[in-house]
Scaffold this motif. Sequence first.
Motif, PDB file in Angstrom:
ATOM      1  N   ALA A  91      53.821  55.270  39.571  1.00 45.00           N
ATOM      2  CA  ALA A  91      53.638  53.891  38.937  1.00 45.00           C
ATOM      3  C   ALA A  91      52.944  53.092  40.073  1.00 45.00           C
ATOM      4  CB  ALA A  91      55.158  53.335  38.510  1.00 45.00           C
ATOM      5  N   GLY A  92      53.436  52.851  41.132  1.00 46.08           N
ATOM      6  CA  GLY A  92      53.148  52.286  42.211  1.00 46.08           C
ATOM      7  C   GLY A  92      51.526  52.432  42.398  1.00 46.08           C
ATOM      8  N   ARG A  93      51.074  53.599  42.391  1.00 44.26           N
ATOM      9  CA  ARG A  93      49.840  54.204  42.597  1.00 44.26           C
ATOM     10  C   ARG A  93      48.880  53.347  41.598  1.00 44.26           C
ATOM     11  NH1 ARG A  93      50.124  58.095  46.333  1.00 44.26           N
ATOM     12  NH2 ARG A  93      51.730  59.487  45.525  1.00 44.26           N
ATOM     13  N   ALA A  94      49.502  53.409  40.504  1.00 43.28           N
ATOM     14  CA  ALA A  94      48.578  52.841  39.098  1.00 43.28           C
ATOM     15  C   ALA A  94      48.570  51.505  39.270  1.00 43.28           C
ATOM     16  CB  ALA A  94      49.382  53.310  37.932  1.00 43.28           C
ATOM     17  N   ARG A  95      49.810  50.782  39.651  1.00 47.11           N
ATOM     18  CA  ARG A  95      49.712  49.235  39.823  1.00 47.11           C
ATOM     19  C   ARG A  95      48.824  48.953  40.960  1.00 47.11           C
ATOM     20  NH1 ARG A  95      53.988  46.289  38.127  1.00 47.11           N
ATOM     21  NH2 ARG A  95      53.089  44.608  39.410  1.00 47.11           N
ATOM     22  N   ALA A  96      48.762  49.713  41.859  1.00 50.53           N
ATOM     23  CA  ALA A  96      47.995  49.450  43.135  1.00 50.53           C
ATOM     24  C   ALA A  96      46.491  49.167  42.817  1.00 50.53           C
ATOM     25  CB  ALA A  96      48.412  50.100  44.420  1.00 50.53           C
ATOM     26  N   ALA A  97      46.167  50.525  42.016  1.00 46.28           N
ATOM     27  CA  ALA A  97      44.560  50.507  41.829  1.00 46.28           C
ATOM     28  C   ALA A  97      44.370  49.202  40.814  1.00 46.28           C
ATOM     29  CB  ALA A  97      44.540  51.677  40.854  1.00 46.28           C
ATOM     30  N   LYS A  98      45.205  49.135  39.985  1.00 45.30           N
ATOM     31  CA  LYS A  98      44.877  47.755  38.922  1.00 45.30           C
ATOM     32  C   LYS A  98      44.788  46.504  39.753  1.00 45.30           C
ATOM     33  CE  LYS A  98      45.506  45.426  34.967  1.00 45.30           C
ATOM     34  NZ  LYS A  98      45.350  44.201  35.807  1.00 45.30           N
ATOM     35  N   ALA A  99      45.726  46.260  40.908  1.00 46.83           N
ATOM     36  CA  ALA A  99      45.503  45.007  41.572  1.00 46.83           C
ATOM     37  C   ALA A  99      44.417  45.097  42.460  1.00 46.83           C
ATOM     38  CB  ALA A  99      46.692  44.942  42.630  1.00 46.83           C
ATOM     39  N   LEU A 100      44.127  46.161  42.954  1.00 46.97           N
ATOM     40  CA  LEU A 100      42.460  46.034  43.599  1.00 46.97           C
ATOM     41  C   LEU A 100      41.287  46.053  42.723  1.00 46.97           C
ATOM     42  CD1 LEU A 100      41.751  46.618  46.632  1.00 46.97           C
ATOM     43  CD2 LEU A 100      41.386  48.830  45.934  1.00 46.97           C
ATOM     44  N   LEU A 101      41.590  46.590  41.452  1.00 46.40           N
ATOM     45  CA  LEU A 101      40.345  46.337  40.498  1.00 46.40           C
ATOM     46  C   LEU A 101      40.274  44.670  40.381  1.00 46.40           C
ATOM     47  CD1 LEU A 101      38.332  47.272  38.586  1.00 46.40           C
ATOM     48  CD2 LEU A 101      40.181  47.743  36.730  1.00 46.40           C
ATOM     49  N   ASP A 102      41.468  44.159  39.866  1.00 47.43           N
ATOM     50  CA  ASP A 102      41.595  42.666  39.543  1.00 47.43           C
ATOM     51  C   ASP A 102      40.883  41.958  40.749  1.00 47.43           C
ATOM     52  OD1 ASP A 102      42.729  43.381  37.208  1.00 47.43           O
ATOM     53  OD2 ASP A 102      44.592  42.601  37.451  1.00 47.43           O
ATOM     54  N   GLU A 103      41.308  42.425  41.964  1.00 45.90           N
ATOM     55  CA  GLU A 103      40.703  41.501  43.065  1.00 45.90           C
ATOM     56  C   GLU A 103      39.204  41.529  43.130  1.00 45.90           C
ATOM     57  OE1 GLU A 103      42.195  38.987  45.921  1.00 45.90           O
ATOM     58  OE2 GLU A 103      42.972  40.034  44.594  1.00 45.90           O
ATOM     59  N   HIS A 104      38.614  42.957  42.700  1.00 47.19           N
ATOM     60  CA  HIS A 104      37.189  43.034  42.535  1.00 47.19           C
ATOM     61  C   HIS A 104      36.701  42.191  41.317  1.00 47.19           C
ATOM     62  CE1 HIS A 104      36.019  45.738  45.599  1.00 47.19           C
ATOM     63  NE2 HIS A 104      37.155  46.737  45.345  1.00 47.19           N
ATOM     64  N   ARG A 105      37.242  42.182  40.206  1.00 47.26           N
ATOM     65  CA  ARG A 105      36.889  41.460  39.165  1.00 47.26           C
ATOM     66  C   ARG A 105      36.819  40.022  39.548  1.00 47.26           C
ATOM     67  NH1 ARG A 105      41.061  43.994  34.792  1.00 47.26           N
ATOM     68  NH2 ARG A 105      39.497  45.429  33.654  1.00 47.26           N
ATOM     69  N   TRP A 106      37.736  39.361  40.268  1.00 47.78           N
ATOM     70  CA  TRP A 106      38.042  37.879  40.613  1.00 47.78           C
ATOM     71  C   TRP A 106      36.382  37.724  41.582  1.00 47.78           C
ATOM     72  CZ3 TRP A 106      40.078  34.069  38.587  1.00 47.78           C
ATOM     73  CH2 TRP A 106      41.299  34.216  37.922  1.00 47.78           C
ATOM     74  N   GLN A 107      36.278  38.747  42.301  1.00 44.67           N
ATOM     75  CA  GLN A 107      35.146  38.336  43.466  1.00 44.67           C
ATOM     76  C   GLN A 107      33.959  38.423  42.553  1.00 44.67           C
ATOM     77  OE1 GLN A 107      35.149  38.199  46.748  1.00 44.67           O
ATOM     78  NE2 GLN A 107      37.238  38.765  47.011  1.00 44.67           N
ATOM     79  N   ILE A 108      33.726  38.933  41.517  1.00 42.37           N
ATOM     80  CA  ILE A 108      32.624  38.924  40.616  1.00 42.37           C
ATOM     81  C   ILE A 108      32.714  37.388  40.080  1.00 42.37           C
ATOM     82  CG2 ILE A 108      31.331  39.759  38.576  1.00 42.37           C
ATOM     83  CD1 ILE A 108      31.417  41.671  40.760  1.00 42.37           C
ATOM     84  N   VAL A 109      33.755  37.076  39.446  1.00 43.16           N
ATOM     85  CA  VAL A 109      34.015  35.931  38.962  1.00 43.16           C
ATOM     86  C   VAL A 109      33.720  34.728  39.655  1.00 43.16           C
ATOM     87  CG1 VAL A 109      35.696  34.048  37.713  1.00 43.16           C
ATOM     88  CG2 VAL A 109      35.622  36.607  37.100  1.00 43.16           C
ATOM     89  N   HIS A 110      33.867  34.698  41.000  1.00 45.81           N
ATOM     90  CA  HIS A 110      33.639  33.693  42.053  1.00 45.81           C
ATOM     91  C   HIS A 110      32.160  33.622  41.995  1.00 45.81           C
ATOM     92  CE1 HIS A 110      37.711  32.998  42.799  1.00 45.81           C
ATOM     93  NE2 HIS A 110      37.965  34.016  43.643  1.00 45.81           N
ATOM     94  N   GLY A 111      31.627  34.643  41.918  1.00 47.73           N
ATOM     95  CA  GLY A 111      29.993  34.693  42.010  1.00 47.73           C
ATOM     96  C   GLY A 111      29.202  34.245  41.008  1.00 47.73           C
ATOM     97  N   MET A 112      29.794  33.860  39.665  1.00 45.07           N
ATOM     98  CA  MET A 112      29.131  33.577  38.520  1.00 45.07           C
ATOM     99  C   MET A 112      29.191  32.355  38.211  1.00 45.07           C
ATOM    100  SD  MET A 112      30.095  37.197  36.500  1.00 45.07           S
ATOM    101  CE  MET A 112      29.050  36.801  35.129  1.00 45.07           C
TER     102      MET A 112
END
Lengths: 309, 401
Positions: free
Chosen positions: B340-361
């Motif tokens: 479960a931790g691995r799954a949540r960690a992957a999700k957290a990292l994905l969200d962080e990338h999504r935010w990076q994109i959001v910041h640039g738009m």
Amino acid sequence: MMGEEFVALSLVPILIGTFTAIACALPGNFLLLRKQALIGDAISHVVLPGIVVAFLVTGTLSTWPMMIGAAFAAIIAVILIEAIRRLGRIETGAAMGVVFTSMFAGGVLLLERSDTSTVHLDVEHALMGNLESLIWLDAMGWSSLLDPVALAGLPPELPRIFVTLLGVLAFLWLFWRPLKISTFDDGFAQGVGIRTGTMGMALVVVSAIAAVAAFDAVGSIIVIAMFICPPAAARLMTNRLEIQIAWSVAFAALSAVLGYVFAGYGPLWFGGQDAVSAAGMIATVSGVILALAALFGPCRSRTGAPSGV
Amino acid sequence: MLFEALALQLGYNATLVAIGSALLGISAGVTGTFLFLRKRALVSDAISHATLPGVGLAFIVMVLLGGDGRNLAGLMAGSALSAWIGLICVQSLTRRTRLSEDAAIGAILSVFFGFGVVLLTIIQSMSSGRQAGLDGLLLGSTAGMLMQDAMIIAGGGAITLALVLLLRRAMTLVAFDPQYARSIGIDPDRVDMLTMLLVLSVTVVGLKIVGLILIVALLIIPPVTARFWTERSEKVATYAGVVGGVSGYVGAAISASTPDMPTGPIIVLTCFALFLVSLFLAPERGVLAAYLRHRRFQEKVHIRQGLLSLAQQQPVYEPLTIRLLAREGLARLDGVPTEAGRARAAKALLDEHRWQIVHGMADFEAISSLYDGLRDIESVLTADQLAEIDALIGGPAEVTP
């Protein structure tokens, strides 16, 4: 009036009153300029529970436990006010009102519940003091001032308040620059490395000590009046701190002397027989001085102070 | 004993005092609210101390006219007059000179009180022994309260309360926005003066029960207590009335059921106890609530940072972070992530990338400002928007040797 009787009956109370007034007025100047004038009011209210608790713990009315108890109560009150202000996000005035009224109520309750009937400790005494009773029985005239035997019989309040006054003077002399800078420009004071928080607390503690020493002899009315009225009147006379302090000392001494004389001899002039409360009269005179300063003081208005003062 | 007192079964005097105290507490709490909201709570201190010379003068005048010096109505009239003069002095010192209001308050309260003490000593010498009733006005004395006194207190309290209800809109407006009040034709100075008059009447009414030194507590503590429980001004006034009324009633009952318990201080201390409870336990503004809020925030930050570290396969050293991750079942106590931790960690990292994109738009500028590292991205973006962003991130790039 100027002979033996004066030395025995009036000299000591006048001196005590004057020293008290000056010891309170000096820190009062800074409290006034820092807009903390009502700290004096709060302190003089919480001194009562401090003294009562000290009495309950030690069982005697000796000086040092009571002084320590009162000083502790003052410090606890200041900390509580600050804690309630920050924890509850309440403005200072209201926080102060909550703390000092509750502590005063606690003091009154303890006093009523405990068996203090055998000793001279009651609310009225705490409020009004007993300046008139501080007489020098051993004095035989002016020559007694040089007589060690007679001097030993001086009321202990006189040396105590004198030492307190010296302590207040020493504090102001030692910390004059940081105190002055932090009073007028807190940000700049921090910039040059003055610990403004400590400075503010030290000022409050010195005020508390002055209040406690004064309280013992003259009651809390004079304490509040002398913390505020002479500095406030002096503030209306000048724009310079040094001159303001000089005026406040002069006003404080004048209130004490005139107040005592009016209280002791005033009723006789109007055909009465008994003297009125000296503490109350001193407060009244200081109020009259403030009223005169408010009406005629050269720097009374907020703007447009005359040049060259 | 206490229950009998609370049920008004403890005799005539105790009943009178309990009802009078409750009424006084209600009107003091409601009136004090507007003083508190106007940030002028300590003006009441000046007003209450300034009543003393009036009390003394009224006594002297009544005795000189051959009446009973302790008539409550007469003393109340005198105290109201001198408190009014004191109030005018505070106002004019503040307006006409450079002194701030706190200095004016302190000066007036000490000078008036000092003059009052002078008058008390004159009274002592002019008719020895007959001033006993006056000392009671300093700290209140409910022993031997007459029906007539209770009627005056009840009547005064009721009139004050009615006036507060009439003036509440204007007083609230002036407390929050004096400029706006002036622009719609309400004179803030006049409303302030009316508020002070109401405070003055509460003070005068309270002289007999809690005395002039402690009435300040009943004007200040209930509104401060009520403020912890609500953010709306009408509710602050209502709750303050309740707090004041309960303190008055319970305080009077405690004092009646126990020997050597002076009424005034007990009422004030009851009120203070309610204040302490509110300070610590009130929802939202209380100390405990603030602590729990802080704690929850801290946990969220730790878990989030822990997950990001796990996703990047960095070891987690912070003991609190490991403990929190273990409690959520996301990692073992030695720092190794669970499934479960691995799954949540992957999700957290994905969200962080999504935010990076959001910041640039440029289109997402408003949403981008909401980023605080804790907010779930799904709560601010729709599924369609997320899909659009995920397309920009793309899948894992083909590794070319």
